[in-house]
Write a protein that holds these residues in place. Structure first.
Motif, mmCIF file in Angstrom:
data_model
loop_
_atom_site.group_PDB
_atom_site.id
_atom_site.type_symbol
_atom_site.label_atom_id
_atom_site.label_comp_id
_atom_site.label_asym_id
_atom_site.label_seq_id
_atom_site.Cartn_x
_atom_site.Cartn_y
_atom_site.Cartn_z
ATOM 1 N N GLU A 53 -0.211 -2.488 -9.559
ATOM 2 C CA GLU A 53 -0.906 -2.440 -8.272
ATOM 3 C C GLU A 53 0.080 -2.213 -7.131
ATOM 4 O O GLU A 53 -0.241 -1.538 -6.145
ATOM 5 N N VAL A 54 1.279 -2.755 -7.244
ATOM 6 C CA VAL A 54 2.306 -2.536 -6.230
ATOM 7 C C VAL A 54 2.683 -1.061 -6.160
ATOM 8 O O VAL A 54 2.845 -0.482 -5.073
ATOM 9 N N ILE A 55 2.795 -0.417 -7.311
ATOM 10 C CA ILE A 55 3.112 1.015 -7.349
ATOM 11 C C ILE A 55 1.996 1.825 -6.689
ATOM 12 O O ILE A 55 2.261 2.749 -5.901
ATOM 13 N N HIS A 56 0.741 1.484 -6.987
ATOM 14 C CA HIS A 56 -0.390 2.175 -6.360
ATOM 15 C C HIS A 56 -0.339 2.016 -4.833
ATOM 16 O O HIS A 56 -0.555 2.974 -4.085
ATOM 17 N N ARG A 57 -0.075 0.810 -4.387
ATOM 18 C CA ARG A 57 -0.027 0.561 -2.947
ATOM 19 C C ARG A 57 1.061 1.388 -2.272
ATOM 20 O O ARG A 57 0.841 1.972 -1.204
ATOM 21 N N ASP A 58 2.226 1.445 -2.905
ATOM 22 C CA ASP A 58 3.331 2.200 -2.314
ATOM 23 C C ASP A 58 2.993 3.693 -2.221
ATOM 24 O O ASP A 58 3.337 4.356 -1.225
ATOM 25 N N ARG A 59 2.323 4.226 -3.226
ATOM 26 C CA ARG A 59 1.939 5.641 -3.188
ATOM 27 C C ARG A 59 0.929 5.902 -2.081
ATOM 28 O O ARG A 59 1.002 6.910 -1.365
ATOM 29 N N LEU A 60 -0.017 4.987 -1.931
ATOM 30 C CA LEU A 60 -1.010 5.134 -0.867
ATOM 31 C C LEU A 60 -0.363 5.010 0.509
ATOM 32 O O LEU A 60 -0.705 5.751 1.443
ATOM 33 N N PHE A 61 0.551 4.061 0.649
ATOM 34 C CA PHE A 61 1.197 3.866 1.943
ATOM 35 C C PHE A 61 2.037 5.085 2.333
ATOM 36 O O PHE A 61 2.077 5.484 3.506
ATOM 37 N N GLU A 62 2.711 5.686 1.346
ATOM 38 C CA GLU A 62 3.497 6.870 1.634
ATOM 39 C C GLU A 62 2.604 8.018 2.110
ATOM 40 O O GLU A 62 2.940 8.738 3.052
ATOM 41 N N MET A 63 1.433 8.172 1.472
ATOM 42 C CA MET A 63 0.481 9.198 1.902
ATOM 43 C C MET A 63 -0.030 8.910 3.309
ATOM 44 O O MET A 63 -0.142 9.820 4.154
ATOM 45 N N PHE A 64 -0.338 7.624 3.588
ATOM 46 C CA PHE A 64 -0.825 7.258 4.917
ATOM 47 C C PHE A 64 0.231 7.560 5.980
ATOM 48 O O PHE A 64 -0.074 8.095 7.050
ATOM 49 N N ARG A 65 1.478 7.203 5.681
ATOM 50 C CA ARG A 65 2.536 7.403 6.657
ATOM 51 C C ARG A 65 2.765 8.895 6.936
ATOM 52 O O ARG A 65 3.019 9.286 8.080
ATOM 53 N N GLN A 66 2.658 9.721 5.925
ATOM 54 C CA GLN A 66 2.820 11.162 6.116
ATOM 55 C C GLN A 66 1.743 11.735 7.035
ATOM 56 O O GLN A 66 2.017 12.615 7.858
ATOM 57 N N ARG A 67 0.533 11.192 6.921
ATOM 58 C CA ARG A 67 -0.590 11.776 7.657
ATOM 59 C C ARG A 67 -0.853 11.097 8.998
ATOM 60 O O ARG A 67 -1.233 11.745 9.968
ATOM 61 N N PHE A 68 -0.696 9.750 9.037
ATOM 62 C CA PHE A 68 -1.161 9.030 10.231
ATOM 63 C C PHE A 68 -0.103 8.142 10.888
ATOM 64 O O PHE A 68 -0.390 7.504 11.896
ATOM 65 N N GLY A 69 1.073 8.054 10.331
ATOM 66 C CA GLY A 69 2.096 7.210 10.929
ATOM 67 C C GLY A 69 2.163 5.835 10.276
ATOM 68 O O GLY A 69 1.581 5.597 9.216
#
Length: 319
Positions: A53-69
């Motif tokens: 679940e930690v790996i999933h969260r990190d992947r999602l956070f990286e996508m969020f940061r790329q798109r929305f900061g």
């Protein structure tokens, strides 16, 4: 006011996904912590699921940061209609291993549905690809959990955990239930039969037996529940133990009280005596079956105690 899923923006969808993975990871961590002492192999399985679940969260956070900061809006699953309500882990302690596995299965199922719906609501290609991948991974999560279980729960580990489960069942259910059944079956004999011999009326004896049974049940429930909170002894929730003890105490007394609903006093007495004998035999068997007590000594102790209490009731009546 809860939002509808179709009203969510892509930014909010990703924010919910990040919060959900964080929460699920914490839940798996709580499961591992709660089961580590009694079920170490299952605890290790949940620890590995937490890491996923930690790996999933990190992947999602990286996508969020790329798109929305870096700023993630404060929105969680409970703010959106349609999500299952998660009961806090501390409310389901002492945590059973089967309860934990069932909860994990529901979590994986819900996560898979969420990602599939979220992908259909996303216009950005890279985000949709990530969400679809996560949906596939969550669908496979049940299989992954099975592989982890097979990896950690070897034959000897399963045998060890089964023995731990049996011991917990004895501590949390059988022992308090047996104590209640013995108290209800034995302690109510004196007032019930004293009232029966004194009045020679079935209804009066029934009322005395009913009052004694319910009163003893309430008393035993509070006594057991307040005696130990289970935090050090591992005997489980005081609410569970108190409830089991109280119900079994009442049941033990009600069993030989019900025959006095028969209007014929002699017949009621005969049936009550037979039921008392059956109750004492059942208690002796339970002690033999679960408490490793030889049947004959168990029967002698239980029946001897019952006879003494019965004679006490007769002596009180004759006085």
């Amino acid at each position: 006011m809860l939002k509808k899923f179709k009203e969510l923006t892509e930014k909010e969808i990703l924010a919910i996904a990040i919060a959900a993975e964080e929460e699920d990871g914490r839940i798996y961590g709580e499961f591992a912590d709660a089961l580590r002492e009694a079920y170490p192999s299952t605890a290790q399985m949940f620890e590995e699921m937490r890491q996923e679940e930690v790996i999933h969260r990190d992947r999602l956070f990286e996508m969020f940061r790329q798109r929305f900061g870096d700023h993630i809006p404060l929105i969680r699953r409970e703010n959106v209609k349609g999500f299952l309500t998660r009961k806090p882990v501390w409310l389901v302690r002492p945590l059973g291993v089967k309860v934990a596995r069932k909860q994990a299965e529901l979590m994986e199922m819900e996560a898979s549905r969420f990602y599939a719906r979220a992908a259909s609501r996303t216009g950005d290609v890279s985000t949709r690809e990530l969400l679809n991948k996560l949906a596939d991974e969550e669908r496979k999560h049940k299989q992954t959990a099975g592989e982890l279980e097979e990896k950690h729960l070897t034959a000897s580990a399963k045998a060890t955990e089964d023995e731990s489960h049996r011991k917990l069942f004895l501590l949390q259910v059988v022992q308090p239930g047996l104590a209640g059944l013995m108290d209800g079956s034995v302690s109510t004999l004196a007032p019930l039969f004293a009232a029966a011999f004194a009045s020679h009326k079935s209804w009066e004896a029934f009322l005395v037996g009913l009052a004694a049974s319910i009163g003893a049940g309430i008393s035993m429930a509070f006594s057991e529940g307040l005696s130990d909170d289970g935090s050090l002894t591992g005997r489980g929730s005081p609410w569970l133990r108190g409830g089991v003890t109280g119900l079994m105490t009442t049941a033990g007394g009600i069993g030989h009280t019900l025959p006095f609903l028969i209007s014929n006093f002699r017949l009621a007495m005969l049936v009550a005596v037979i039921i008392v004998a059956v109750e004492l035999g059942v208690i002796s068997y339970i002690r033999h079956r679960y408490m490793d007590t030889p049947f004959l000594p168990a029967a002698f102790q239980v029946i001897g105690g019952g006879v003494l209490v019965f004679l006490t009731g007769c002596l009180i009546y004759s006085a």
